[in-house]
Write a protein that holds these residues in place. Structure first.
Motif, short mmCIF file in Angstrom:
data_model
loop_
_atom_site.label_atom_id
_atom_site.label_comp_id
_atom_site.label_asym_id
_atom_site.label_seq_id
_atom_site.Cartn_x
_atom_site.Cartn_y
_atom_site.Cartn_z
N LYS A 100 4.16 6.81 -4.48
CA LYS A 100 4.27 7.05 -5.92
C LYS A 100 3.28 8.13 -6.38
O LYS A 100 3.61 8.98 -7.19
N GLU A 101 2.07 8.10 -5.84
CA GLU A 101 1.03 9.06 -6.20
C GLU A 101 1.11 10.35 -5.38
O GLU A 101 0.32 11.26 -5.60
N ASP B 11 0.81 -1.21 0.00
CA ASP B 11 0.00 0.00 0.00
C ASP B 11 0.84 1.27 0.00
O ASP B 11 0.51 2.24 -0.68
N ARG C 226 3.78 1.77 -1.20
CA ARG C 226 4.43 1.97 -2.49
C ARG C 226 3.54 2.78 -3.43
O ARG C 226 3.99 3.72 -4.08
N TYR C 227 2.26 2.45 -3.46
CA TYR C 227 1.31 3.16 -4.31
C TYR C 227 1.12 4.60 -3.82
O TYR C 227 1.11 5.54 -4.61
N MET C 228 0.96 4.78 -2.50
CA MET C 228 0.69 6.11 -1.97
C MET C 228 1.88 7.05 -2.11
O MET C 228 1.71 8.24 -2.37
#
Length: 68
Positions: free
Chosen positions: A23-24, A17, A19-21
């Motif tokens: 990145k965004e 989770d 990693r996605y946050m």
């Protein structure tokens, strides 16, 4: 052994989770998610260690008994 598996589970979930946050660039969501995940970890760790915690349903039942 159970504590190690619990830590491994939470680290693997958070890695996916976070990693996605990151990145965004969603900082607010990252902070809120970290707080919620930390509370969940502490409650689960206390349960694994054998501490008896009151459940949310007992709290809601108590409040309902006050008003009904």
């Amino acid at each position: 052994m159970q504590t190690f598996l619990l830590i491994l589970l939470f680290v693997s979930i958070s890695f996916l989770d976070y990693r996605y946050m990151i990145k965004e660039k969603k900082r607010k969501i990252l902070v809120i998610y970290t707080i919620i995940l930390s509370v969940a970890f502490v409650i689960t760790e206390l349960h694994v260690l054998g501490y008896r915690l009151k459940g949310l349903n007992q709290f809601v039942s108590y409040i309902m008994d006050l008003f009904v």
